[in-house]
Motif scaffolding. Sequence first.
Motif, PDB file in Angstrom:
ATOM      1  N   ALA A 254       0.840  -1.202   0.000  1.00 19.20           N
ATOM      2  CA  ALA A 254       0.000   0.000   0.000  1.00 19.20           C
ATOM      3  C   ALA A 254       0.876   1.254   0.000  1.00 19.20           C
ATOM      4  CB  ALA A 254      -0.919   0.001   1.219  1.00 19.20           C
ATOM      5  N   HIS A 255       0.389   2.303  -0.643  1.00 20.03           N
ATOM      6  CA  HIS A 255       1.104   3.583  -0.707  1.00 20.03           C
ATOM      7  C   HIS A 255       1.307   4.117   0.718  1.00 20.03           C
ATOM      8  CE1 HIS A 255       2.090   7.701  -1.754  1.00 20.03           C
ATOM      9  NE2 HIS A 255       2.015   7.421  -3.047  1.00 20.03           N
ATOM     10  N   PRO A 256       2.481   4.689   1.016  1.00 16.06           N
ATOM     11  CA  PRO A 256       2.729   5.207   2.369  1.00 16.06           C
ATOM     12  C   PRO A 256       1.671   6.181   2.873  1.00 16.06           C
ATOM     13  CG  PRO A 256       4.781   5.160   1.123  1.00 16.06           C
ATOM     14  CD  PRO A 256       3.684   4.791   0.164  1.00 16.06           C
ATOM     15  N   ILE A 257       1.152   7.052   1.990  1.00 17.31           N
ATOM     16  CA  ILE A 257       0.141   8.002   2.473  1.00 17.31           C
ATOM     17  C   ILE A 257      -1.203   7.324   2.702  1.00 17.31           C
ATOM     18  CG2 ILE A 257       1.268  10.007   1.444  1.00 17.31           C
ATOM     19  CD1 ILE A 257      -0.923  10.001  -0.707  1.00 17.31           C
ATOM     20  N   TYR A 258      -1.427   6.181   2.043  1.00 18.57           N
ATOM     21  CA  TYR A 258      -2.619   5.371   2.296  1.00 18.57           C
ATOM     22  C   TYR A 258      -2.515   4.778   3.704  1.00 18.57           C
ATOM     23  CZ  TYR A 258      -5.951   1.474   1.355  1.00 18.57           C
ATOM     24  OH  TYR A 258      -6.995   0.572   1.391  1.00 18.57           O
ATOM     25  N   LYS A 259      -1.346   4.226   4.025  1.00 21.18           N
ATOM     26  CA  LYS A 259      -1.142   3.658   5.358  1.00 21.18           C
ATOM     27  C   LYS A 259      -1.338   4.728   6.438  1.00 21.18           C
ATOM     28  CE  LYS A 259       2.198   0.164   3.810  1.00 21.18           C
ATOM     29  NZ  LYS A 259       3.565  -0.386   3.965  1.00 21.18           N
ATOM     30  N   SER A 260      -0.775   5.908   6.190  1.00 19.83           N
ATOM     31  CA  SER A 260      -0.900   6.997   7.168  1.00 19.83           C
ATOM     32  C   SER A 260      -2.344   7.424   7.355  1.00 19.83           C
ATOM     33  CB  SER A 260      -0.053   8.197   6.722  1.00 19.83           C
ATOM     34  OG  SER A 260       1.315   7.877   6.713  1.00 19.83           O
ATOM     35  N   ALA A 261      -3.100   7.457   6.237  1.00 26.52           N
ATOM     36  CA  ALA A 261      -4.509   7.858   6.303  1.00 26.52           C
ATOM     37  C   ALA A 261      -5.312   6.902   7.180  1.00 26.52           C
ATOM     38  CB  ALA A 261      -5.101   7.918   4.896  1.00 26.52           C
ATOM     39  N   ILE A 262      -5.020   5.619   7.083  1.00 22.82           N
ATOM     40  CA  ILE A 262      -5.719   4.630   7.904  1.00 22.82           C
ATOM     41  C   ILE A 262      -5.393   4.839   9.386  1.00 22.82           C
ATOM     42  CG2 ILE A 262      -5.754   2.180   8.548  1.00 22.82           C
ATOM     43  CD1 ILE A 262      -5.725   1.500   5.608  1.00 22.82           C
ATOM     44  N   ILE A 263      -4.130   4.986   9.686  1.00 29.67           N
ATOM     45  CA  ILE A 263      -3.707   5.133  11.079  1.00 29.67           C
ATOM     46  C   ILE A 263      -4.302   6.381  11.726  1.00 29.67           C
ATOM     47  CG2 ILE A 263      -1.661   5.595  12.500  1.00 29.67           C
ATOM     48  CD1 ILE A 263      -0.190   3.593  10.625  1.00 29.67           C
ATOM     49  N   GLN A 264      -4.524   7.420  10.940  1.00 29.83           N
ATOM     50  CA  GLN A 264      -5.072   8.673  11.459  1.00 29.83           C
ATOM     51  C   GLN A 264      -6.598   8.691  11.495  1.00 29.83           C
ATOM     52  OE1 GLN A 264      -3.305  11.728   8.995  1.00 29.83           O
ATOM     53  NE2 GLN A 264      -1.254  10.918   9.359  1.00 29.83           N
ATOM     54  N   ALA A 265      -7.246   7.659  10.955  1.00 29.55           N
ATOM     55  CA  ALA A 265      -8.708   7.644  10.841  1.00 29.55           C
ATOM     56  C   ALA A 265      -9.356   6.902  12.004  1.00 29.55           C
ATOM     57  CB  ALA A 265      -9.113   6.994   9.526  1.00 29.55           C
ATOM     58  N   ASN A 266     -10.684   7.049  12.100  1.00 32.51           N
ATOM     59  CA  ASN A 266     -11.474   6.208  12.990  1.00 32.51           C
ATOM     60  C   ASN A 266     -12.744   5.807  12.256  1.00 32.51           C
ATOM     61  OD1 ASN A 266     -13.632   8.208  13.568  1.00 32.51           O
ATOM     62  ND2 ASN A 266     -11.954   9.319  14.539  1.00 32.51           N
ATOM     63  N   LYS A 267     -13.573   4.978  12.872  1.00 34.31           N
ATOM     64  CA  LYS A 267     -14.703   4.394  12.145  1.00 34.31           C
ATOM     65  C   LYS A 267     -15.724   5.436  11.667  1.00 34.31           C
ATOM     66  CE  LYS A 267     -15.893   1.622  15.437  1.00 34.31           C
ATOM     67  NZ  LYS A 267     -16.589   0.532  16.185  1.00 34.31           N
ATOM     68  N   THR A 268     -15.765   6.605  12.303  1.00 30.96           N
ATOM     69  CA  THR A 268     -16.705   7.640  11.851  1.00 30.96           C
ATOM     70  C   THR A 268     -16.268   8.286  10.540  1.00 30.96           C
ATOM     71  OG1 THR A 268     -15.593   9.347  13.170  1.00 30.96           O
ATOM     72  CG2 THR A 268     -17.417   8.168  14.219  1.00 30.96           C
ATOM     73  N   ASP A 269     -15.042   8.014  10.111  1.00 30.13           N
ATOM     74  CA  ASP A 269     -14.539   8.568   8.847  1.00 30.13           C
ATOM     75  C   ASP A 269     -14.853   7.665   7.657  1.00 30.13           C
ATOM     76  OD1 ASP A 269     -13.271  10.787  10.106  1.00 30.13           O
ATOM     77  OD2 ASP A 269     -11.631   9.467  10.714  1.00 30.13           O
ATOM     78  N   LEU A 270     -15.488   6.522   7.900  1.00 27.29           N
ATOM     79  CA  LEU A 270     -15.696   5.539   6.844  1.00 27.29           C
ATOM     80  C   LEU A 270     -17.005   5.761   6.106  1.00 27.29           C
ATOM     81  CD1 LEU A 270     -14.490   2.333   8.717  1.00 27.29           C
ATOM     82  CD2 LEU A 270     -13.155   3.892   7.309  1.00 27.29           C
ATOM     83  N   GLN A 271     -17.014   5.355   4.855  1.00 25.97           N
ATOM     84  CA  GLN A 271     -18.200   5.519   4.015  1.00 25.97           C
ATOM     85  C   GLN A 271     -18.243   4.421   2.957  1.00 25.97           C
ATOM     86  OE1 GLN A 271     -18.641   9.469   2.320  1.00 25.97           O
ATOM     87  NE2 GLN A 271     -19.799   8.706   0.582  1.00 25.97           N
ATOM     88  N   LEU A 272     -19.446   4.006   2.596  1.00 27.90           N
ATOM     89  CA  LEU A 272     -19.634   3.084   1.476  1.00 27.90           C
ATOM     90  C   LEU A 272     -19.735   3.879   0.185  1.00 27.90           C
ATOM     91  CD1 LEU A 272     -22.258   0.469   2.714  1.00 27.90           C
ATOM     92  CD2 LEU A 272     -19.938  -0.038   1.953  1.00 27.90           C
ATOM     93  N   THR A 273     -19.113   3.370  -0.871  1.00 31.47           N
ATOM     94  CA  THR A 273     -19.180   4.042  -2.166  1.00 31.47           C
ATOM     95  C   THR A 273     -19.084   3.016  -3.286  1.00 31.47           C
ATOM     96  OG1 THR A 273     -18.157   5.734  -3.577  1.00 31.47           O
ATOM     97  CG2 THR A 273     -16.670   4.374  -2.280  1.00 31.47           C
ATOM     98  N   CYS A 274     -19.677   3.335  -4.410  1.00 28.45           N
ATOM     99  CA  CYS A 274     -19.461   2.527  -5.616  1.00 28.45           C
ATOM    100  C   CYS A 274     -18.817   3.390  -6.699  1.00 28.45           C
ATOM    101  CB  CYS A 274     -20.762   1.902  -6.115  1.00 28.45           C
ATOM    102  SG  CYS A 274     -21.975   3.093  -6.738  1.00 28.45           S
ATOM    103  N   ALA A 275     -18.400   4.599  -6.331  1.00 29.71           N
ATOM    104  CA  ALA A 275     -17.929   5.584  -7.304  1.00 29.71           C
ATOM    105  C   ALA A 275     -16.565   5.249  -7.897  1.00 29.71           C
ATOM    106  CB  ALA A 275     -17.887   6.968  -6.663  1.00 29.71           C
TER     107      ALA A 275
END
Length: 350
Positions: A254-275
């Motif tokens: 995974a891209h380093p900024i992808y990994k960082s984004a996950i570590i900085q997130a919590n479950k309220t930041d999640l969303q379902l999308t088909c876009a």
Amino acid sequence: MLPNKITEQLNITYPIIQAPMAGGITTTSLIIEVANAGGLGMIGAGYLTPEQTKKQIAEIKQLTEKPFGINLFTPQSFVVHTQDINQALTLLDPICKQLELDNLTVPSIPTYEEILGSFQQQIEIIIAEKVPICSFTFGIPSKEIIEQLKGANILLIGTATTLEEAKLVEEVGFDMVVLQGQEAGGHRGSFTANAPKAGIELNEFIRQTNQAIDIPLIASGGIMDEHGIKTVLELGADAVQMGTAFLTCEESGAHPIYKSAIIQANKTDLQLTCAFSGKWAQGIQNDFMQYMEKYEHLLPPFPVQNALTQSIRKQAALLNNTAYMSLWSGHNPQLAKQQSVKALMDALTL
């Protein structure tokens, strides 16, 4: 964590399976480290060509004698309408301008027949290379393919998002089934028409399925630590499949900024999308998802939409711009850590 019927069948020490995350995340290094630590490493081959599939299998076999598995996307028929593609390109144009990307042109979208042909080639490679375990997402392959794989003594794992799907997986003769709860990151593995978009809460899904089918159950969705593993095993699951926890490991592709984004997130930041792809998937909310949300009902299906957004996702990654990347994540991203696979497996198996 005591051995059970799944660890015996898969020939692994611990009932922990690394989710087969497609798109370059499941590197050879990641798979080998999981296998060497006593879990089951899985190749995410959903987007690989037959040649790439064969190459990675060969790399893994050269570096470890431990068992590993591979996951394929079961091809589903789709229809391409020029009008839908043009409409999607129009919607995506403002994003291209944001990323200083030349206007999108219609990429080469493989036909269903071409996808099916590539899938069959992958099956032949898996059999020839004697990969011991093969799992499927987005559906059940044909009876002929199931017979080919079982004839080669390959263990088969299906993916289900509802009790109905889990029963279908058992009925066709699969050896075990992944129960993908609504907490899971990435694409929903649904393949029946009435499967709910969001899925079913994992603990409830285990309770529904535990008494209804006889094959071993693999729990998936939001499991990040030893407490999560203990909870689902006590409810009746025989093993766990973990994605997000392994995605942030050092060996992940995974891209380093992808990994960082996950570590900085919590479950309220999640969303379902088909876009991003035309299939429902769960990830960290960003500008792309928010902008496209009101147009989701207008977008072409998978794999058409996936092909249309490929250049956008690549350009965003090159620019280190998470606003337009697909940042798939399960619940509890706040529990993810940047660490080695060995450190993660040690923590999970204390």
